[in-house]
Design an enzyme around this catalytic site. Structure first.
Site, PDB file in Angstrom:
ATOM      1  N   LYS A 294       0.804  -1.226   0.000  1.00  0.00           N
ATOM      2  CA  LYS A 294       0.000   0.000   0.000  1.00  0.00           C
ATOM      3  C   LYS A 294       0.838   1.277   0.000  1.00  0.00           C
ATOM      4  O   LYS A 294       0.414   2.294  -0.533  1.00  0.00           O
ATOM      5  CB  LYS A 294      -0.957   0.013   1.194  1.00  0.00           C
ATOM      6  CG  LYS A 294      -2.118  -0.959   1.039  1.00  0.00           C
ATOM      7  CD  LYS A 294      -3.115  -0.791   2.168  1.00  0.00           C
ATOM      8  CE  LYS A 294      -4.211  -1.844   2.041  1.00  0.00           C
ATOM      9  NZ  LYS A 294      -5.318  -1.614   2.963  1.00  0.00           N
ATOM     10  N   ASP A 330     -10.154   2.711   1.203  1.00  0.00           N
ATOM     11  CA  ASP A 330     -10.299   2.239   2.589  1.00  0.00           C
ATOM     12  C   ASP A 330     -10.968   3.320   3.431  1.00  0.00           C
ATOM     13  O   ASP A 330     -11.716   3.014   4.364  1.00  0.00           O
ATOM     14  CB  ASP A 330      -8.921   1.937   3.209  1.00  0.00           C
ATOM     15  CG  ASP A 330      -8.371   0.595   2.729  1.00  0.00           C
ATOM     16  OD1 ASP A 330      -9.169  -0.257   2.315  1.00  0.00           O
ATOM     17  OD2 ASP A 330      -7.143   0.422   2.775  1.00  0.00           O
TER      18      ASP A 330
END
Ligand code: ATR
Length: 499
Positions: A294, A330
């Site tokens: 990420k 997210d």
């Protein structure tokens, strides 16, 4: 239209066992490979009766131990088995590139059995694989096959490039290029795209070589029969990633939206540079990004949304006109179920305690502060809580100060990864805090659905939200970014019920 055939490798010890396997999977398979090297002697004697009992084409293979097989007899015995069986209706026979028996080759020719000339390497993708494959054919009608272990992303790139180069040079088909192992998995699903005429699958627990998937999963989950050369490829990159829930979510989404030209695959990636080259070669349209990439993908992005900048993490990349656009879904994925549980909006002045101060907490704290929530961060290492609090203007403390949660009683969010990998399934990060019943308790872990913290919260009458809801919500936002269409809610319901 060109389409790969789906082959099931049969590795039962008896003919009867193999016929039972065929019955189970016949609806999914186009042909079968009988791995005679797995058969007991009595069944070997009955090899000639096998093809007529199967209504689909059969490949006969007697693999030596040196090529990853189980055959322990001499080469003379092996050739004898092959020669005796070839006239009984087998469509193909698999003979290795160094196979040396003229009589068997002639027997295949006389019986009209097509030779699959195979090359295996269980140690990696050899540097000279292209040269070897170009010279492997002994007769023009042969199908060439390479089954090689993919050890890293660079090797997957090499294998895909070679398959596409051969497709351009020699046309589609008469060739099988398979990457073994989890990193080679995409080659099994994308066989039509890569120009391979056959892909191999195995029944669960019966893998003859590492990596193949069972036929039902290939068809139902990976939509194998729909994939053609114009497929639009999506996926998830992570390491490991083979057990991710995301392929189930997105592929079900594609099916429910009747997007028959799209597929979503797990890419186990150990080298981002090689992956981004692979993405160009495969014309990948979008990927989800998970642990440990990420942060690592950020330098490769052409643009970043506000969430990527704020959270320092990117979980979604969409390719647009050659540009790599990075997003963090997210963040909205976290707030969506929260808003839903609060009737559509987060009320002003909400006070929340966040447990943990790592990467996941950073996205959560950003999401909450964006909504005007007052936040207390409690972390095992107080220094990390202090740093995060300074970035987003929060209060902070150590896990030893659980009584302070009473001042932030509306929402408690658990963001640490403890307990996620079953290391400590009993872990409750705030055992000294007694729920009053009015808190909303949100744990971002999605397996198990009810963590010890959530169980305790439910018992006290609290409303709870689990990580599955967040995962499904962020996948829904990704789906829209990938396809421009709304994510069908039904796509997430069946999977959530498994936990
Ligand atoms: P992630 O990206 O999943 O948030 P991370 O950045 O490594 O991963 O952060 C892990 C979080 O879990 C941190 O808050 C960590 O606390 P520390 O900062 O004190 O390390 C927390 N954590 C991990 N193991 C823990 C444990 N055994 N007890 C309490 N907290 C733990």
């Amino acid at each position: 239209m060109n389409r790969s055939s789906l082959c099931l490798s049969l590795t039962g010890a008896t003919i009867t066992e193999n016929l039972q396997e065929i019955e189970k999977y016949n609806a999914y398979c186009d042909l079968y490979e009988l791995r005679a090297d797995y058969l007991e002697p009595l069944s070997i004697a009955a090899l000639s009766s096998f093809p007529e009992q199967v209504k689909k084409p059969v490949i006969l293979t007697v693999r030596r131990a040196a090529d990853g097989g189980h055959f322990k007899g001499s080469e003379t015995e092996r050739c004898g088995i092959l020669r005796r069986s070839l006239a009984s209706g087998y469509r193909y026979v698999d003979l290795e590139e160094d196979f040396q028996d003229q009589k068997t080759e002639q027997a295949a020719e006389v019986s009209g059995v097509t030779v699959i000339r195979s090359f295996h390497d269980f140690s990696g993708v050899p540097a000279d694989l292209g040269r070897r494959l170009r010279n492997i054919k002994r007769n023009p009608g042969e199908v060439i096959k390479a089954a090689v272990m993919v050890q890293n992303t660079q090797e997957l790139l090499k294998l895909v490039e070679l398959a596409l180069e051969l497709k351009v040079r020699d046309g589609w088909g008469n060739r099988i290029i398979l990457g073994m192992g989890p990193m080679g998995f995409p080659t099994r699903v994308l066989s039509t795209f890569l120009g391979s005429s056959i892909t191999y699958s195995s029944a669960p627990g019966r893998q003859a070589a590492p990596g193949p998937v069972d036929p039902q999963t290939l068809v139902d989950l990976y939509r194998f029969p729909l994939i053609d050369e114009n497929v639009r490829i999506f996926g998830i990159i992570g390491n490991p990633v083979i057990h991710s829930e995301s392929p189930g979510l997105h592929n079900r989404g594609f099916s429910l939206r009747a997007m028959d030209d799209a597929v979503y695959l797990p890419f186990q990636v150990d080298n981002l540079e090689a992956f981004f080259r692979l993405a160009e070669v495969l014309d990948i349209r979008g990927v989800s990004v998970t642990i440990p990439h990420k942060q690592g993908v950020i330098p490769f992005l052409s643009s970043r949304d506000e969430g990527v900048e704020a959270a320092g993490a990117c979980n979604t990349i969409v390719w647009r006109d050659g540009l790599r656009c990075g997003y963090n879904t997210d963040i909205s994925g976290f707030t969506a179920p929260l808003k839903e549980s609060m009737g559509g909006a987060i009320p002003a002045g909400l006070r929340a305690a966040v447990i943990g101060a790592g990467g996941a907490a950073r996205a959560v704290v950003y999401a909450l502060r964006r909504e005007g929530v007052e936040v207390l961060i409690l972390n095992r290492t107080v220094e990390r809580a202090k740093e995060l609090a300074a970035v987003f203007g929060c209060s902070y403390g150590s896990l030893g100060e659980q009584e302070r949660i009473a001042d932030y009683p509306d929402l408690i969010v658990q963001t640490t990864s403890v307990g996620m990998n079953q290391e400590d399934p009993e872990y409750d990060p705030i055992p000294d805090y007694s729920f009053k019943g009015g808190e909303i308790v949100y744990d971002i872990i999605y397996i198990p659905r009810l963590t010890p913290l959530l169980k305790r919260a439910v018992q006290s009458g609290c409303r709870v939200i689990n990580g599955w809801e967040m995962l499904a919500a962020q996948a829904g936002i990704q789906f829209r970014l990938f396809t421009g269409q709304d994510f069908p809610r039904e796509a997430s319901s069946g999977i959530a019920d498994q936990y």
